[in-house]
Design a protein around this motif. Structure first.
Motif, PDB file in Angstrom:
ATOM      1  N   UNK A   1      53.598-117.336 -13.057  1.00 37.72           N
ATOM      2  CA  UNK A   1      52.919-116.875 -11.843  1.00 37.72           C
ATOM      3  C   UNK A   1      51.415-117.116 -11.853  1.00 37.72           C
ATOM      4  N   UNK A   2      50.910-117.729 -12.947  1.00 39.02           N
ATOM      5  CA  UNK A   2      49.473-117.967 -13.008  1.00 39.02           C
ATOM      6  C   UNK A   2      49.008-118.885 -11.887  1.00 39.02           C
ATOM      7  N   UNK A   3      49.843-119.867 -11.561  1.00 41.74           N
ATOM      8  CA  UNK A   3      49.466-120.797 -10.500  1.00 41.74           C
ATOM      9  C   UNK A   3      49.532-120.178  -9.125  1.00 41.74           C
ATOM     10  N   UNK A   4      50.312-119.095  -9.013  1.00 43.79           N
ATOM     11  CA  UNK A   4      50.432-118.413  -7.717  1.00 43.79           C
ATOM     12  C   UNK A   4      49.389-117.307  -7.638  1.00 43.79           C
ATOM     13  N   UNK A   5      48.131-117.702  -7.566  1.00 44.95           N
ATOM     14  CA  UNK A   5      47.047-116.732  -7.610  1.00 44.95           C
ATOM     15  C   UNK A   5      47.066-115.844  -6.374  1.00 44.95           C
ATOM     16  N   UNK A   6      46.975-114.576  -6.617  1.00 43.49           N
ATOM     17  CA  UNK A   6      46.966-113.615  -5.516  1.00 43.49           C
ATOM     18  C   UNK A   6      45.742-112.724  -5.657  1.00 43.49           C
ATOM     19  N   UNK A   7      45.410-112.052  -4.596  1.00 45.81           N
ATOM     20  CA  UNK A   7      44.303-111.107  -4.647  1.00 45.81           C
ATOM     21  C   UNK A   7      42.978-111.753  -4.304  1.00 45.81           C
ATOM     22  N   UNK A   8      42.083-110.933  -3.810  1.00 49.07           N
ATOM     23  CA  UNK A   8      40.768-111.413  -3.404  1.00 49.07           C
ATOM     24  C   UNK A   8      39.794-111.367  -4.570  1.00 49.07           C
ATOM     25  N   UNK A   9      38.849-112.270  -4.563  1.00 54.75           N
ATOM     26  CA  UNK A   9      37.759-112.240  -5.531  1.00 54.75           C
ATOM     27  C   UNK A   9      36.635-111.444  -4.876  1.00 54.75           C
ATOM     28  N   UNK A  10      36.510-110.200  -5.278  1.00 58.23           N
ATOM     29  CA  UNK A  10      35.563-109.291  -4.621  1.00 58.23           C
ATOM     30  C   UNK A  10      34.139-109.561  -5.087  1.00 58.23           C
ATOM     31  N   UNK A  11      33.201-109.124  -4.284  1.00 59.85           N
ATOM     32  CA  UNK A  11      31.783-109.252  -4.619  1.00 59.85           C
ATOM     33  C   UNK A  11      31.399-108.214  -5.666  1.00 59.85           C
ATOM     34  N   UNK A  12      30.598-108.621  -6.636  1.00 58.22           N
ATOM     35  CA  UNK A  12      30.105-107.698  -7.650  1.00 58.22           C
ATOM     36  C   UNK A  12      29.199-106.637  -6.985  1.00 58.22           C
ATOM     37  N   UNK A  13      29.331-105.346  -7.279  1.00 60.41           N
ATOM     38  CA  UNK A  13      30.068-104.707  -8.344  1.00 60.41           C
ATOM     39  C   UNK A  13      31.288-103.997  -7.735  1.00 60.41           C
ATOM     40  N   UNK A  14      32.495-104.424  -8.157  1.00 57.22           N
ATOM     41  CA  UNK A  14      33.725-103.897  -7.560  1.00 57.22           C
ATOM     42  C   UNK A  14      34.456-102.960  -8.505  1.00 57.22           C
ATOM     43  N   UNK A  15      33.765-102.468  -9.521  1.00 61.33           N
ATOM     44  CA  UNK A  15      34.411-101.667 -10.561  1.00 61.33           C
ATOM     45  C   UNK A  15      35.117-100.429 -10.004  1.00 61.33           C
ATOM     46  N   UNK A  16      34.467 -99.707  -9.105  1.00 61.21           N
ATOM     47  CA  UNK A  16      35.055 -98.478  -8.569  1.00 61.21           C
ATOM     48  C   UNK A  16      36.394 -98.765  -7.889  1.00 61.21           C
ATOM     49  N   UNK A  17      36.429 -99.812  -7.074  1.00 65.10           N
ATOM     50  CA  UNK A  17      37.688-100.156  -6.394  1.00 65.10           C
ATOM     51  C   UNK A  17      38.762-100.601  -7.380  1.00 65.10           C
ATOM     52  N   UNK A  18      38.359-101.307  -8.416  1.00 69.04           N
ATOM     53  CA  UNK A  18      39.321-101.759  -9.428  1.00 69.04           C
ATOM     54  C   UNK A  18      39.901-100.577 -10.198  1.00 69.04           C
ATOM     55  N   UNK A  19      39.065 -99.602 -10.497  1.00 68.96           N
ATOM     56  CA  UNK A  19      39.554 -98.400 -11.193  1.00 68.96           C
ATOM     57  C   UNK A  19      40.539 -97.645 -10.309  1.00 68.96           C
ATOM     58  N   UNK A  20      40.228 -97.526  -9.020  1.00 65.62           N
ATOM     59  CA  UNK A  20      41.154 -96.855  -8.099  1.00 65.62           C
ATOM     60  C   UNK A  20      42.494 -97.589  -8.039  1.00 65.62           C
ATOM     61  N   UNK A  21      42.432 -98.924  -8.027  1.00 69.61           N
ATOM     62  CA  UNK A  21      43.657 -99.717  -7.994  1.00 69.61           C
ATOM     63  C   UNK A  21      44.452 -99.517  -9.281  1.00 69.61           C
ATOM     64  N   UNK A  22      43.767 -99.486 -10.415  1.00 75.17           N
ATOM     65  CA  UNK A  22      44.447 -99.282 -11.702  1.00 75.17           C
ATOM     66  C   UNK A  22      45.112 -97.912 -11.760  1.00 75.17           C
ATOM     67  N   UNK A  23      44.425 -96.900 -11.269  1.00 76.77           N
ATOM     68  CA  UNK A  23      45.011 -95.554 -11.272  1.00 76.77           C
ATOM     69  C   UNK A  23      46.287 -95.506 -10.432  1.00 76.77           C
ATOM     70  N   UNK A  24      46.297 -96.215  -9.314  1.00 73.88           N
ATOM     71  CA  UNK A  24      47.506 -96.265  -8.483  1.00 73.88           C
ATOM     72  C   UNK A  24      48.629 -97.035  -9.186  1.00 73.88           C
ATOM     73  N   UNK A  25      48.284 -98.152  -9.807  1.00 75.09           N
ATOM     74  CA  UNK A  25      49.283 -98.991 -10.473  1.00 75.09           C
ATOM     75  C   UNK A  25      49.929 -98.264 -11.648  1.00 75.09           C
ATOM     76  N   UNK A  26      49.119 -97.545 -12.421  1.00 78.96           N
ATOM     77  CA  UNK A  26      49.631 -96.884 -13.623  1.00 78.96           C
ATOM     78  C   UNK A  26      50.096 -95.453 -13.351  1.00 78.96           C
ATOM     79  N   UNK A  27      50.232 -95.089 -12.100  1.00 79.84           N
ATOM     80  CA  UNK A  27      50.659 -93.726 -11.759  1.00 79.84           C
ATOM     81  C   UNK A  27      52.067 -93.432 -12.287  1.00 79.84           C
ATOM     82  N   UNK A  28      52.916 -94.462 -12.406  1.00 76.56           N
ATOM     83  CA  UNK A  28      54.287 -94.259 -12.871  1.00 76.56           C
ATOM     84  C   UNK A  28      54.393 -94.217 -14.395  1.00 76.56           C
ATOM     85  N   UNK A  29      53.291 -94.453 -15.096  1.00 77.85           N
ATOM     86  CA  UNK A  29      53.296 -94.390 -16.559  1.00 77.85           C
ATOM     87  C   UNK A  29      53.246 -92.932 -17.016  1.00 77.85           C
ATOM     88  N   UNK A  30      53.828 -92.661 -18.185  1.00 75.00           N
ATOM     89  CA  UNK A  30      53.749 -91.314 -18.742  1.00 75.00           C
ATOM     90  C   UNK A  30      52.320 -90.987 -19.152  1.00 75.00           C
TER      91      UNK A  30
END
Length: 232
Positions: free
Chosen positions: A70-99
């Motif tokens: 799937x590396x060739x099937x690039x998805x997602x936007x390349x956000x303008x720096x500094x996008x850390x806060x949004x990335x952390x929010x996305x990570x928290x949503x993605x890992x919500x199903x983890x113990x």
């Protein structure tokens, strides 16, 4: 009929033969039995561990193969720096199903206008299916990223009261799963208003000296926009 008393030498010989016989019986029916059982135990244990290691490696290879595919099937936007806060929010949503999960953040690095933000992540999931889905969701994140260095191990039985014995080795199909991986988010300095907290790599290709990078980017943006106006 007269009974003859055994001589001392005969008694000693009988005792020796009796000891030899008892030793032979012990060796044949006790010592060899336990040694054979021990060998069978060790062999079974080793074979089971080998099978589990092969299963673990296969699952890791399958997951890595999917990531590579799937590396060739690039998805997602390349956000303008500094996008850390949004990335952390996305990570928290993605890992919500983890113990449980944990993140380690490296300093964001810029080379030209490209920014790389490396995050070392680890998490525990209820089972392999859940772990795989979390990684898939990370791959499909709305922000452009690359997943590398995936490691998968058993975190033990689902029931914490259970104890694993030699015939109940770690099993990725039924156990909880520990996963560690590296995810690199990509951002851009185009239209960025700050470079705070950013490590700037010197590629030796710029003649702008010590001028602020945001000034250089602003001039580049103005030049591109003016070129587009001239073409019209």
């Amino acid at each position: 009929m007269m009974k003859r008393s055994l001589r001392k030498s005969e008694i000693v010989l009988i005792l020796i033969l009796t000891a030899l016989l008892l030793g032979l019986v012990y060796y044949q029916f006790v010592y060899r039995y336990f040694n054979d059982a021990k060998d069978r135990y060790n062999t079974d244990d080793l074979m089971l561990q080998i099978e589990q290691e092969q299963l673990t490696q296969k699952k890791i290879q399958d997951m890595k193969a999917e990531i590579e595919e799937n590396k060739g099937n690039e998805t997602g936007e390349v956000a303008t720096y500094d996008n850390l806060k949004n990335e952390i929010n996305a990570l928290n949503d993605i890992f919500a199903d983890a113990d449980s999960f944990n993140f380690g953040f490296d300093q964001a690095t810029a080379n030209g206008t490209a920014v790389r933000r490396v995050i070392n992540a680890s998490f525990t999931a209820a089972d392999y299916k859940t772990a795989k889905q979390i990684i898939q969701n990370l791959h499909d994140c709305k922000y452009r990223c690359l997943i590398t260095d995936v490691s998968i191990t058993s975190a033990g039985p689902q029931n914490e009261d259970e104890t694993q014995t030699y015939d109940q080795q770690p099993n990725l199909n039924s156990d909880k799963i520990n996963v560690s991986l590296t995810v690199t988010f990509f951002e851009t300095l185009y239209d960025a208003t700050t470079t705070d907290g950013l490590l700037i790599e010197d590629d030796g290709s710029t003649a702008d000296g010590d001028r602020p990078l945001t000034d250089v980017l602003s001039e580049e943006r103005d030049r591109y926009e003016s070129m587009g106006t001239d073409e019209q």
